[in-house]
Structures are given as C-alpha cells and as structure tokens.
Design a protein around this motif. Structure first.
Motif, PDB file in Angstrom:
ATOM      1  N   GLN A 199       0.828  -1.208   0.000  1.00 15.54           N
ATOM      2  CA  GLN A 199       0.000   0.000   0.000  1.00 15.54           C
ATOM      3  C   GLN A 199       0.863   1.259   0.000  1.00 15.54           C
ATOM      4  OE1 GLN A 199      -3.006   0.040   3.125  1.00 15.54           O
ATOM      5  NE2 GLN A 199      -3.409  -2.153   2.845  1.00 15.54           N
ATOM      6  N   ALA A 200       2.011   1.182   0.680  1.00 11.80           N
ATOM      7  CA  ALA A 200       2.901   2.337   0.765  1.00 11.80           C
ATOM      8  C   ALA A 200       3.767   2.518  -0.484  1.00 11.80           C
ATOM      9  CB  ALA A 200       3.806   2.183   1.996  1.00 11.80           C
ATOM     10  N   TRP A 201       3.939   1.457  -1.249  1.00 14.31           N
ATOM     11  CA  TRP A 201       4.927   1.468  -2.325  1.00 14.31           C
ATOM     12  C   TRP A 201       4.678   2.529  -3.398  1.00 14.31           C
ATOM     13  CZ3 TRP A 201       9.680   0.550  -2.544  1.00 14.31           C
ATOM     14  CH2 TRP A 201      10.341   0.372  -3.751  1.00 14.31           C
ATOM     15  N   PRO A 202       3.452   2.772  -3.860  1.00 13.41           N
ATOM     16  CA  PRO A 202       3.256   3.824  -4.867  1.00 13.41           C
ATOM     17  C   PRO A 202       3.772   5.191  -4.406  1.00 13.41           C
ATOM     18  CG  PRO A 202       1.317   2.441  -4.749  1.00 13.41           C
ATOM     19  CD  PRO A 202       2.195   2.036  -3.603  1.00 13.41           C
ATOM     20  N   GLN A 203       3.625   5.491  -3.133  1.00 11.28           N
ATOM     21  CA  GLN A 203       4.116   6.767  -2.620  1.00 11.28           C
ATOM     22  C   GLN A 203       5.645   6.801  -2.638  1.00 11.28           C
ATOM     23  OE1 GLN A 203       2.447   7.914   1.193  1.00 11.28           O
ATOM     24  NE2 GLN A 203       4.018   9.473   1.534  1.00 11.28           N
ATOM     25  N   VAL A 204       6.278   5.650  -2.382  1.00  5.48           N
ATOM     26  CA  VAL A 204       7.737   5.579  -2.483  1.00  5.48           C
ATOM     27  C   VAL A 204       8.177   5.863  -3.914  1.00  5.48           C
ATOM     28  CG1 VAL A 204       9.769   4.114  -2.215  1.00  5.48           C
ATOM     29  CG2 VAL A 204       7.903   3.951  -0.549  1.00  5.48           C
ATOM     30  N   LEU A 205       7.510   5.240  -4.866  1.00  6.14           N
ATOM     31  CA  LEU A 205       7.878   5.427  -6.276  1.00  6.14           C
ATOM     32  C   LEU A 205       7.646   6.867  -6.726  1.00  6.14           C
ATOM     33  CD1 LEU A 205       6.604   2.177  -8.057  1.00  6.14           C
ATOM     34  CD2 LEU A 205       8.942   2.788  -7.399  1.00  6.14           C
ATOM     35  N   ALA A 206       6.632   7.519  -6.176  1.00  2.12           N
ATOM     36  CA  ALA A 206       6.390   8.915  -6.538  1.00  2.12           C
ATOM     37  C   ALA A 206       7.569   9.799  -6.137  1.00  2.12           C
ATOM     38  CB  ALA A 206       5.104   9.412  -5.874  1.00  2.12           C
ATOM     39  N   ALA A 207       8.235   9.434  -5.041  1.00  2.37           N
ATOM     40  CA  ALA A 207       9.381  10.213  -4.565  1.00  2.37           C
ATOM     41  C   ALA A 207      10.700   9.737  -5.165  1.00  2.37           C
ATOM     42  CB  ALA A 207       9.448  10.145  -3.035  1.00  2.37           C
ATOM     43  N   VAL A 208      10.796   8.430  -5.404  1.00  2.00           N
ATOM     44  CA  VAL A 208      12.044   7.841  -5.939  1.00  2.00           C
ATOM     45  C   VAL A 208      11.652   6.923  -7.101  1.00  2.00           C
ATOM     46  CG1 VAL A 208      14.179   6.627  -5.349  1.00  2.00           C
ATOM     47  CG2 VAL A 208      12.935   7.867  -3.561  1.00  2.00           C
ATOM     48  N   PRO A 209      11.486   7.464  -8.310  1.00  4.59           N
ATOM     49  CA  PRO A 209      10.901   6.696  -9.413  1.00  4.59           C
ATOM     50  C   PRO A 209      11.683   5.458  -9.835  1.00  4.59           C
ATOM     51  CG  PRO A 209      10.837   9.047  -9.871  1.00  4.59           C
ATOM     52  CD  PRO A 209      11.677   8.873  -8.649  1.00  4.59           C
ATOM     53  N   ASP A 210      12.991   5.426  -9.594  1.00  4.25           N
ATOM     54  CA  ASP A 210      13.770   4.258 -10.026  1.00  4.25           C
ATOM     55  C   ASP A 210      13.970   3.237  -8.908  1.00  4.25           C
ATOM     56  OD1 ASP A 210      15.343   6.055  -8.604  1.00  4.25           O
ATOM     57  OD2 ASP A 210      17.185   5.599  -9.704  1.00  4.25           O
ATOM     58  N   ALA A 211      13.212   3.361  -7.818  1.00  6.54           N
ATOM     59  CA  ALA A 211      13.363   2.427  -6.693  1.00  6.54           C
ATOM     60  C   ALA A 211      12.807   1.050  -7.051  1.00  6.54           C
ATOM     61  CB  ALA A 211      12.638   2.966  -5.469  1.00  6.54           C
ATOM     62  N   GLN A 212      13.336   0.035  -6.363  1.00  4.11           N
ATOM     63  CA  GLN A 212      12.797  -1.314  -6.495  1.00  4.11           C
ATOM     64  C   GLN A 212      12.611  -1.916  -5.109  1.00  4.11           C
ATOM     65  OE1 GLN A 212      15.377  -4.165  -8.414  1.00  4.11           O
ATOM     66  NE2 GLN A 212      17.174  -3.632  -7.191  1.00  4.11           N
ATOM     67  N   LEU A 213      11.655  -2.844  -5.030  1.00  2.00           N
ATOM     68  CA  LEU A 213      11.354  -3.537  -3.785  1.00  2.00           C
ATOM     69  C   LEU A 213      11.540  -5.029  -4.006  1.00  2.00           C
ATOM     70  CD1 LEU A 213      10.161  -3.823  -0.904  1.00  2.00           C
ATOM     71  CD2 LEU A 213       7.878  -3.713  -1.941  1.00  2.00           C
ATOM     72  N   LEU A 214      12.358  -5.652  -3.167  1.00  3.09           N
ATOM     73  CA  LEU A 214      12.572  -7.095  -3.205  1.00  3.09           C
ATOM     74  C   LEU A 214      11.847  -7.712  -2.015  1.00  3.09           C
ATOM     75  CD1 LEU A 214      16.426  -7.209  -3.939  1.00  3.09           C
ATOM     76  CD2 LEU A 214      14.530  -6.894  -5.549  1.00  3.09           C
ATOM     77  N   ILE A 215      10.919  -8.624  -2.278  1.00  2.02           N
ATOM     78  CA  ILE A 215      10.184  -9.319  -1.217  1.00  2.02           C
ATOM     79  C   ILE A 215      10.657 -10.760  -1.183  1.00  2.02           C
ATOM     80  CG2 ILE A 215       7.936 -10.049  -0.360  1.00  2.02           C
ATOM     81  CD1 ILE A 215       6.727  -7.566  -1.543  1.00  2.02           C
ATOM     82  N   VAL A 216      11.281 -11.146  -0.073  1.00  6.65           N
ATOM     83  CA  VAL A 216      11.881 -12.470   0.090  1.00  6.65           C
ATOM     84  C   VAL A 216      11.036 -13.258   1.078  1.00  6.65           C
ATOM     85  CG1 VAL A 216      13.976 -13.747   0.666  1.00  6.65           C
ATOM     86  CG2 VAL A 216      14.152 -11.434  -0.298  1.00  6.65           C
ATOM     87  N   GLY A 217      10.488 -14.377   0.645  1.00  8.29           N
ATOM     88  CA  GLY A 217       9.674 -15.203   1.529  1.00  8.29           C
ATOM     89  C   GLY A 217       8.500 -15.795   0.787  1.00  8.29           C
ATOM     90  N   ASP A 218       7.840 -16.722   1.454  1.00  5.25           N
ATOM     91  CA  ASP A 218       6.654 -17.361   0.906  1.00  5.25           C
ATOM     92  C   ASP A 218       5.650 -17.523   2.034  1.00  5.25           C
ATOM     93  OD1 ASP A 218       4.970 -18.509  -0.875  1.00  5.25           O
ATOM     94  OD2 ASP A 218       6.220 -20.253  -1.331  1.00  5.25           O
ATOM     95  N   GLY A 219       4.423 -17.834   1.690  1.00  6.87           N
ATOM     96  CA  GLY A 219       3.424 -17.997   2.729  1.00  6.87           C
ATOM     97  C   GLY A 219       2.020 -17.915   2.170  1.00  6.87           C
ATOM     98  N   PRO A 220       1.018 -17.948   3.043  1.00  7.96           N
ATOM     99  CA  PRO A 220      -0.374 -18.089   2.602  1.00  7.96           C
ATOM    100  C   PRO A 220      -0.910 -16.911   1.791  1.00  7.96           C
ATOM    101  CG  PRO A 220      -0.251 -17.689   4.970  1.00  7.96           C
ATOM    102  CD  PRO A 220       1.132 -17.978   4.510  1.00  7.96           C
ATOM    103  N   MET A 221      -0.303 -15.723   1.917  1.00 12.66           N
ATOM    104  CA  MET A 221      -0.799 -14.562   1.184  1.00 12.66           C
ATOM    105  C   MET A 221       0.016 -14.262  -0.066  1.00 12.66           C
ATOM    106  SD  MET A 221      -1.843 -11.859   4.221  1.00 12.66           S
ATOM    107  CE  MET A 221      -2.281 -10.598   3.020  1.00 12.66           C
TER     108      MET A 221
END
Length: 354
Positions: A199-221
């Motif tokens: 939910q927060a990520w679009p606001q991060v990209l608005a401030a830092v357009p070339d940012a990337q997010l790495l999500i490490v893990g697995d699970g029910p969601m």
C-alpha cells in the motif's frame, strides 16, 4: 542434563532460535532432543546430530489438539527430561501435560493474544494467565513482550533474553549497484504486513521513481499479493541465504502488525543496513538509532521513511554502521544462548533442591 525443546513452528525465527539453543546446550554435553513437526528444523537438527521426536502438531489449536497433547505426553514419559522448554503458544499448551511436575520454561516468541482477534484473543489471554501456575520460568524476547504478558495477568517468574543472530556469518557487504533498493524478508502472511508495505509502495515510487522492492519469503498470502502486480516489485520466494538480499538493500523494511522481537531487523543490522519498521513490540529495543520506527499501520509514514533513505544513501549508510555496532554488542547469538543456558541450569538446580 536432559532437555526437550518442543516447538510447532519449524521454519523462520522461532526455529532458528530453537536450533541455536539446542546446539549450544549439546556443545556443553547436555542430552538434547527437539520435538517438532517435519520440516526445516527437524532436518537441520538431525544434520547437527540432535535427536528429533516428530510431533505432528498443526499451527493452530483445533480438533487434533487433544491427540497432539497425548502424543507429547507419551514422548516426555519416554524421554524423562530434567527440563522441558516450550517454544511458541501452540507448544505452550504442553503445560497441560507437564503441569508443573517437570521444570518447564515457556517462551512465547509473540503472545497468541496479540495476533488473535475477538473472543479467541480473550480466551488466549485467559489461558496464559491460568497456565502461569505450571510455568517455572517465562522467557520473553523483549521488554515489550514481558509487559504485554504482565498486562494479561501472566504471573510466572520471568526473564527477558533478547533474540540474537550470528554476527560472524552475517556481516556488512558492499552494495552491488546504484539502484535504490528496499528489501522485505519474512513469511508472507497477514502478521508480517507485506500488504501494508505494498500500500505504501506507490508513494515511495512517486518520490524515488527508479526504486525497487525485493520481497523475500513465501506464505499463505503470497499468491494473492503477487496478483496485485505492483510496479518494480520483485517476488523472490523463500531463501535460506537471506544475507545475499540484505547486501542488495539500501534499507530493510519490517511492516509487521505484531512481533515479539523480530530477527529480521537484527540480521539487517548485523549486515550493516538501515531498518524501517512499524512500532510493534521489541522494535525500539532492537533498533535504537539504527533506523526509524513509524506509527503502527501508518503506510504514509512508512513510505516517507523508506523514500528518505532511498534518496539519501549516506543517511542509510550511517544508520547501517550504527546498526552493525549495535548487533555486535547487544544482539550476538552467543550472548543469547549463554543467557538461556545459564537460566536453564539454574532452574533445574533450584527445582532439584525443593
């Protein structure tokens, strides 16, 4: 001394702590057994020469719980331990088996009533208060966790032993490239809050357009959240080599809704990385000045804190250096296991004199 560790979680933080403690006790010549379901912990324990009793317990209470406790009673009667160490709320039901007859340590690693809701949360609080009578020692992983227990009426004698990480194996590595990168490590489940981070990520990209997010893990969601297809978010699945991903990070994010004292911030600090986290139990005690703690569930504040560090690598680097020193001095794994070994030895000695 004969010790049996009982746990239902067999991966991630709880399992890592159980394995580290079992190894430390075995190295001191103790006779150690781990009772747990099949999985990573059982495999790693056997590889380390630690006997495993397969305890086929589900993650949550249910129709099988009575059978699970009968199986645990049979195992403990056979093993005849001097000490039983119960890890997590599900294993904590084992106090219905020991009933104070064997010295018993209970380590919740996050109170069940902190993640349950409604009537179930109230039932869990009531159970923990009643089970104090069969708890010779309560071990909490943070001051916040102990405070929450006391607030729920848990009266058992208690000690706080903060979680620890291997600061020799985990150490700072230079970042591989200049891409502003946030990393989130953990089981993909509601408690861990990856949905709030997205939910927060679009606001991060608005401030830092070339940012990337790495999500490490697995699970029910995992499948549900991946289907949202957020831009510049990379889903990397489960990994046993998380240090490789910390090395890619400018900032590590802990968006959890609840914790006792999470291992991820400690691992990140050991790797010299800045940490951003919601204000949940144990976080302020962990981080100090090695990152920023934002109000719980405040995705706007979370986004601002992440973007600030992605846009200012020097700030993130300075926090990472302070975090490394903090991990070495306060959260080294040997310090944790030494404390738990001493508490276990003293408990058995004290109960033996009664």
């Amino acid at each position: 001394m004969k010790v049996v560790h009982v746990t239902q979680p067999v991966e991630a933080g709880v399992a890592v702590v159980v394995l580290a403690l079992a190894k430390a006790q075995q190295q001191r010549g103790w006779e150690v057994t781990i009772a747990c379901p099949p999985g990573w912990l059982a495999d790693e324990a056997r590889t380390s020469g630690i006997p495993v009793h397969l305890w086929h317990a589900t993650r949550s209470p249910g129709p099988r719980t009575a059978r699970e406790l009968l199986d645990l009673r049979k195992a403990l009667r056979k093993l005849q331990p001097d000490l039983v160490h119960l890890h997590s709320s599900k294993a904590g039901l084992g106090r219905l088996v020991t009933r104070g007859k064997t010295p018993t340590v209970f380590q919740p690693h996050l109170w069940s009533f902190r993640i349950a809701e409604g009537l179930l949360s109230r039932v869990c609080r009531r159970w923990e208060a009643l089970a104090s009578r069969w708890t010779h020692l309560l071990v909490c992983v943070s001051d916040d966790e102990l405070k929450a227990g006391r607030g729920a009426g848990v009266t058992a004698p208690a000690a706080v032993v903060c979680n620890g990480v291997d600061t020799q194996q985990l150490h700072p590595e230079p970042k591989e490239d200049d891409t502003p990168t946030a990393v989130c490590v953990g089981r993909v489940a509601r408690q861990k809050g990856q949905d709030l981070l997205l939910q927060a990520w679009p606001q991060v990209l608005a401030a830092v357009p070339d940012a990337q997010l790495l999500i490490v893990g697995d699970g029910p969601m995992a499948a549900t959240l991946q289907a949202t297809k957020h831009p510049q978010v990379h889903w990397l699945g489960h990994s046993d080599t998380v240090a490789d991903f910390y090395a890619k990070a400018d900032v590590v994010v802990l968006p959890s809704r609840a914790e006792g004292m999470a291992l991820v911030p400690l691992e990140a600090m050991a790797c010299g990385r800045s940490v951003i986290a919601f204000e949940v139990e144990g976080v302020r005690q962990s981080l100090g000045d090695a990152g920023e703690v934002v109000p719980k569930n405040d995705t706007k504040a979370l986004a601002q804190a992440i973007a600030l560090r992605l846009a200012d690598p020097e700030l993130a680097g300075a926090e990472g250096k302070r975090g490394r020193l903090r991990a070495e001095t306060l959260f080294d794994r040997d310090r944790m296991t030494d404390q738990l070994v001493a508490l276990s030895r003293n408990l058995v000695s004290t109960e033996g004199r009664r």
